[in-house]
Design an enzyme around this catalytic site. Structure first.
Site, short mmCIF file in Angstrom:
data_model
loop_
_atom_site.label_atom_id
_atom_site.label_comp_id
_atom_site.label_asym_id
_atom_site.label_seq_id
_atom_site.Cartn_x
_atom_site.Cartn_y
_atom_site.Cartn_z
CG ASP A 187 -1.90 1.14 1.17
OD1 ASP A 187 -2.99 0.93 0.60
OD2 ASP A 187 -1.59 2.23 1.70
CG ASN A 189 -4.50 11.07 -5.51
OD1 ASN A 189 -3.84 11.18 -6.54
ND2 ASN A 189 -4.96 9.90 -5.09
CG ASP A 240 -4.46 8.61 -12.42
OD1 ASP A 240 -4.77 8.08 -11.34
OD2 ASP A 240 -5.28 9.18 -13.17
CD GLU A 259 -4.24 4.09 -1.57
OE1 GLU A 259 -4.41 4.45 -0.40
OE2 GLU A 259 -5.12 4.23 -2.45
#
Length: 603
Positions: A459, A467, A476, A502
């Protein structure tokens, strides 16, 4: 001449009279058959069928009642709820059979009273049964006689039901027997009528046969002999002259027929050869169609079609398939081994491009090309090394290629859909759906053969912050970079999947816990060196949890749960590290890496 006319007129009269007699016999048989069929179909058989159905439904009701009664006695005697299962099943079956019984008894009013009486007795017993099913018998009720009296009441009600059931069932059987007897009597009467009609017909026919035999026997025997000789191949056979105009005309027609049979025989032989040729070709089309109809492999379909076309034409063939770049690429040649691809260096000749452009077959001096058209689009072109193909073979080949076009498109669509269904569009890693299929298969293999298997749950640290501060486009890009880095350090036997958001999960085949922990550390290090060119201040790190399969796990979800718990342990201890599940065999929890700065965040 007058005698010939008289005999001719007599023959016509005899034939007309025979025709009228035949019509009369047929009408008599038809009327008798209609009467018999009408009685059996509209009266006798429905009545008999109704009684048979009533008897079956009454039997089903009784068997269901027996199941209920047996289950309730076991329940009241033991208090074990398992005895209520036959009672419940019997009650449902009884209700279904009663519904059918009530529906069918409307057609048989002569047994309605008995059936209704039986159903009322059944209803009274089932009221007692409902009370019995709800009872919880106490020891005191077993000893003070309460249970015994309750059971006695139930027995009396069941005996009353049984008595009325016997009466109604007996009435149904009696009426069924009566209906069967009436049907049998009707059949005997019809049979007797047929026998009488047959005897009368035979007598009249014999008399008329003697009258016709004198006038027709010799000419007809001559005709028969002539036909037999022609049938055996003697086309010179002719009938003797006769004074009967009709038979003379038949004899002349036979003579003309014999004269033309020789010509027809030659034409029939040619036609038979042609039909055998076409049948053999179409058999090939059907066989190939069956082979490719269920195939989802473009290579298999291409090889099969190319080989079959070569067999039909007796020459070399090549199949050119339209690619994603809209150009045509050779996929198979009939001279290649089945399933082997054609050399990638082949260039489509002009005849292939011309057939693809015009969507019609095109020929040159040395070869011919057939387009495979589906929904108005040329999906492939078959190149054959012969410029001329006869019309019959051309039709067969067109049928084959029509089937091939659909099969190739189906295989292409399946391949595309399968790739889209199993692949994550952003990272180009297999998705969670593919992971669940693969781990389920691998789990069964490891369980069956006792082989090791490990799982790494990864993770990205503080990905939400990335973000929020830099936008999802950068997020992305980071996910794509991480996917590339992970695939770069994995073995060919291991697979990384985008598990969601993620999170990335890595399936390690034939790998124990210690080796899995080392692999997780390599993955962590590979991710930690990622730098985004446009944002050099952004660093990336990941936390990972490692778990290995062991015998106490009954399903792969247990392995996923262990790896997930180890991942949360790594995050709890500061992120940017590897945590190993302690139940997997090492007996302790290991941590790799260092806390470092907050990963996936600006420094």
């Amino acid at each position: 001449m007058g005698s010939a006319r008289q005999r001719s007129t007599g023959l016509v009269d005899e034939l007309q009279s025979s025709h009228r007699f035949t019509i009369g016999v047929l009408v008599s048989v038809l009327v008798l058959s209609l009467f018999t069929s009408g009685y059996l179909i509209l009266v006798s058989q429905p009545r008999l069928t109704n009684y048979v159905e009533l008897a079956r439904e009454a039997r089903d009701v009784h068997e269901a009642m027996l199941d209920q009664e047996t289950g309730l006695r076991g329940w009241l005697a033991t208090g074990d709820p398992i005895f209520l299962e036959p009672y419940t099943a019997g009650r449902a079956a009884s209700a279904a059979s009663v519904s059918g019984l009530l529906s069918d008894v409307k057609s048989s009013p002569d047994v309605t009273d008995g059936v209704v009486s039986m159903l009322l007795a059944r209803q009274r017993w089932e009221s007692w049964a409902s009370e019995a099913a709800a009872m919880r018998v106490t020891p005191a009720q077993r000893t003070d006689g309460t249970l015994a009296r309750f059971l006695l009441d139930g027995k009396e009600l069941f005996d009353a039901y049984r008595e009325r059931d016997l009466v109604s069932t007996s009435a149904i059987r009696d009426h069924r027997t009566q209906a069967l007897t009436r049907q049998t009597e009707a059949m005997v009467a019809v049979l007797a009528s047929y026998l009488v009609l047959l005897a009368a017909t035979a007598a009249i026919t014999m008399r008329r046969r003697r009258r016709l035999q004198a006038a027709l026997l010799a000419p007809i025997e001559d005709l028969h002999m002539t036909i037999s000789r022609i049938r055996t191949g003697d086309l010179s056979a002719r009938t003797e002259p006769t004074t009967v105009p009709e038979l003379a005309e038949i004899g002349n027609a036979l003579g003309e027929l014999a004269a033309t049979l020789e010509e027809a025989e030659v034409a029939a032989t040619d036609r038979e050869i042609r039909l055998a040729f076409l049948a053999n070709r179409f058999e090939t089309v059907v066989r190939v169609g069956r082979e490719i109809a269920g195939s989802l492999s473009i290579r298999y379909v291409s090889s099969t079609v190319t080989t079959a076309a070569a067999e039909l034409l007796g020459t070399t063939t090549t199949l050119w398939l339209r690619g994603e770049d809209q150009g045509f690429h050779a996929v198979h040649r009939s001279t290649d081994a089945h399933g082997a691809p054609a050399p990638s260096t082949l260039v489509p000749p002009a005849v292939v491009l011309s057939a693809a452009t015009g969507a019609v077959p095109v020929s040159t001096d040395s070869r011919r090309a057939y387009p495979l058209v589906l929904a108005g689009t040329v999906t492939a072109v078959l190149q054959v090394e012969t410029p001329v193909v006869d019309d019959d073979t051309d039709q067969v080949l067109v049928s084959l290629l029509s089937t091939a076009a659909a099969a190739l498109e189906s295989a292409h669509l399946h391949s595309t859909a399968r790739e889209l269904a199993d692949m994550d569009g952003l990272t180009h890693l297999p998705n969670r759906r593919r992971f669940e299929i693969d781990i389920d298969t691998e789990w069964e293999r490891c369980r069956r053969y006792g082989r090791p298997m490990s799982l790494i749950m990864m993770d990205l640290d503080h990905f939400k912050r990335l973000n929020d501060e830099h936008g999802h486009l950068l997020g992305d890009q980071v996910l794509r970079e991480v996917a590339t880095a992970v695939n770069g350090v994995l073995r060919s036997t291991d697979t990384a999947y985008r598990y969601g958001g993620e999170e990335i999960v890595v399936l390690l085949r034939e790998t124990g816990l210690e080796d899995a922990a080392l692999a997780a550390e390599r993955l962590r290090e590979a991710v930690s060196v990622i730098r985004v060119v446009e944002h050099p201040q952004v660093t990336v790190s990941t936390s990972a949890g490692v778990a290995a399969r062991h015998a106490s796990m009954s399903h792969y979800t247990g392995l996923v749960s262990k790896a997930d718990k180890a991942l949360y342990e790594a995050k709890r201890l500061g992120r940017n590290r590897v945590a190993v599940d302690g139940d997997g065999g090492l007996g302790e929890t290991l941590f790799r890496g260092s806390p470092g700065p907050s990963p996936v965040t600006p420094t």
